[in-house]
Design a protein around this motif. Sequence first.
Motif, PDB file in Angstrom:
ATOM      1  N   GLN A  21      27.927 -18.630  97.597  1.00 47.24           N
ATOM      2  CA  GLN A  21      26.558 -18.599  97.038  1.00 47.24           C
ATOM      3  C   GLN A  21      25.782 -19.933  97.337  1.00 47.24           C
ATOM      4  O   GLN A  21      26.132 -20.962  97.121  1.00 47.24           O
ATOM      5  CB  GLN A  21      26.257 -18.403  95.686  1.00 47.24           C
ATOM      6  CG  GLN A  21      26.576 -16.840  95.379  1.00 47.24           C
ATOM      7  CD  GLN A  21      26.478 -16.578  93.789  1.00 47.24           C
ATOM      8  OE1 GLN A  21      27.707 -16.980  93.269  1.00 47.24           O
ATOM      9  NE2 GLN A  21      25.688 -15.757  93.353  1.00 47.24           N
ATOM     10  N   ALA A  22      24.534 -19.962  97.856  1.00 45.24           N
ATOM     11  CA  ALA A  22      23.919 -21.058  98.180  1.00 45.24           C
ATOM     12  C   ALA A  22      23.492 -22.016  97.019  1.00 45.24           C
ATOM     13  O   ALA A  22      23.069 -21.275  96.081  1.00 45.24           O
ATOM     14  CB  ALA A  22      22.668 -20.716  99.148  1.00 45.24           C
ATOM     15  N   ALA A  23      23.525 -23.286  97.203  1.00 46.60           N
ATOM     16  CA  ALA A  23      23.481 -24.014  95.880  1.00 46.60           C
ATOM     17  C   ALA A  23      21.898 -24.082  96.013  1.00 46.60           C
ATOM     18  O   ALA A  23      21.201 -24.120  96.872  1.00 46.60           O
ATOM     19  CB  ALA A  23      23.993 -25.489  96.163  1.00 46.60           C
ATOM     20  N   ARG A  24      21.347 -24.262  94.750  1.00 48.12           N
ATOM     21  CA  ARG A  24      19.779 -24.447  94.419  1.00 48.12           C
ATOM     22  C   ARG A  24      19.505 -25.890  95.020  1.00 48.12           C
ATOM     23  O   ARG A  24      20.285 -26.670  94.816  1.00 48.12           O
ATOM     24  CB  ARG A  24      19.464 -24.225  93.004  1.00 48.12           C
ATOM     25  CG  ARG A  24      18.357 -23.569  92.836  1.00 48.12           C
ATOM     26  CD  ARG A  24      18.461 -22.910  91.127  1.00 48.12           C
ATOM     27  NE  ARG A  24      19.192 -23.943  90.434  1.00 48.12           N
ATOM     28  CZ  ARG A  24      18.626 -24.940  89.563  1.00 48.12           C
ATOM     29  NH1 ARG A  24      17.194 -24.833  89.712  1.00 48.12           N
ATOM     30  NH2 ARG A  24      19.508 -25.563  88.853  1.00 48.12           N
ATOM     31  N   GLY A  25      18.288 -26.256  94.977  1.00 51.08           N
ATOM     32  CA  GLY A  25      17.685 -27.477  95.405  1.00 51.08           C
ATOM     33  C   GLY A  25      18.643 -28.490  95.026  1.00 51.08           C
ATOM     34  O   GLY A  25      19.675 -28.710  94.460  1.00 51.08           O
ATOM     35  N   ALA A  26      18.219 -29.667  95.393  1.00 52.89           N
ATOM     36  CA  ALA A  26      19.043 -30.818  95.576  1.00 52.89           C
ATOM     37  C   ALA A  26      19.349 -31.346  94.040  1.00 52.89           C
ATOM     38  O   ALA A  26      18.443 -31.402  93.287  1.00 52.89           O
ATOM     39  CB  ALA A  26      18.499 -32.091  96.164  1.00 52.89           C
TER      40      ALA A  26
END
Lengths: 366, 249
Positions: free
Chosen positions: A361-366
């Motif tokens: 799953q892609a990590a949310r923003g920095a």
Amino acid sequence: MKKLGSVTGVLQTPVLLIALVLLAALVGVGGDVTVARVATLAIVSVVFVTGLSIFSGSSGVMSFGHVAFMAVGAYTTAYLTIPVNLKAALFTNLPGWLSWLVDAHASFLVALLVSGVAAAVLGVVTSPIVARLSGLQSGIATLALLLIVYNVLNSWTDVTRGSSSMIGIPRNTTIWLAFAVAAGSIAAAWAYRRSRSGLQLQASREDYWAAQASGIAVGRHRALSWILSAFVCGLAGSLYAGYLTSFNVNSFFLTATFAFIVMIVLGGYLSLSGAVIGALVVSGLQELLRRLQDGQFTGGSALPAGVADLILAAVLLLTLIKAPLGLMGVRELVLPRRRRRAAPDDDATEAVTPAAEAPTQAARGA
Amino acid sequence: MTDTAQLSRRPSVLRMADGGIHFDGVKAVDGVTLEVRSGEVLGLIGPNGSGKTSTLNLLSGMLRATSGRIHLDDDDLTRSSMRQRVQRGVVRTFQSGRVFGRLTVAENVEAAALGAGSRRGPARRLRDEILDELNLGAVADTRADSLTAGRIRTTAIARALAAKPRFLLLDEPAAGQNETEAVELITSIRGFARRRDCGVLLVEHDMSVVMGTCDRLHVLDSGRTVVEGEPATVRKDPRVIEIYFGKRH
């Protein structure tokens, strides 16, 4: 939830460490005069490094000044055990307000305890400094403490005999007394480490600000461990004086500091086991190096003076580069048993963030 | 001090009035007034550099306010240290977790319970309760620095709960997670807080995460308050839309 280790588990480390020191004592008892001397001084070193570890191991702050506590212990023992008539001859110019020192006398065991207390008093006086400082600042401050104590001892000739040796101390330190004090120190160090104060201090060692944010009074715990550690190092100084019967102020300066630093760094300064093992190993190593330098392994041709120290320094450098946390790291000595915790952290039981570890799953923003 | 629920039965308010701080002339927080009430979750949102974390630092005592006052009910905390505020029940977390790496999970939680003033026995009971509640029992004896990122986040929250918070100040507790995970995490934190009648200040930069999880939102931009109110109202506010979506909308 599961229990956090049985009583035997908890006591395993100090018992094993005391057994190691016992082994050193037995070697000393069974060996010749030289071996006995090396073993006794190694055990005195164990007392000192254990004391240093009470502070440095839990706080993570290295001290270069603990030899000052050892000096206070040694001088206290000298004042209390040198025969009164000899003292009258040694200290002819004592200032009036200290003239009672000539008549002061105590049995060695009392002198030993008073030496610890005297060092602890210096610990109390200096504790506000270590309570406030961290890292490099703290290291420099402890070095300054060593310089101050050394200079006072070296310059206050009327009271301390200055650079002349302190002589005539009765030999009271036996290898078994040294062993008993070492065992007691190891037990005290272990008890402190597992105490409320010890746990909070170790937390502050890991993250100073997170400890503050958990309400931990970092300064108070640093001060407490500093004072306890000063007491133990004072005992080491007393044993040292009671074994060698004479000493010089230069015994408590940079050479000794360096040797003890090598011990605690080689063993691992965060671990009590590291401190004890380091003291024993380096004491043995120092003796081997001394013999090497004297030519015992090179067919009688002595090597240049300083080779032993050079090799010891190389050992320190190598340790710092290859294993900055020493032989033990943060581990403690335990009996070998079935491999601990080989199973990886099990994600399936996690309820708070069930999907937290899903790698795709892609990590949310920095 | 043994029963937090009993302690916090009277409704409490943590309040910053006209609080500000400047670094070298730059006003990181400039006259912000906000309050968190026990039992509610206040979302503190805004773009990067808007002063969210600085505001949390002011409330927690990590930074001292150069202007304004901070009160917990009638007590003035403006000059109190972070440690004193923890004793009063104002407890923060850090964005990166900042767990005590070479201590075990259990020791992390116990140290915090001791730090907040519990004696040994109660501290260990509290530790075990919290480890159970947060499902950390299986890793109780694992060193915190060998945990997965998710468990590090959970351990940091467990440590904060061990300090018996009346107000929890959370600095992006779900940082690095996707939206679904973040909402799940914050929802469970909300549950822990509710059970303790604890107020929560949640710093978060993602508007969609706070919409369903916060009772009220406080929006910051360039260190100043833009708007405060119900999530549904705040989302429609033109100033907020401009900050978040620019002039395209």
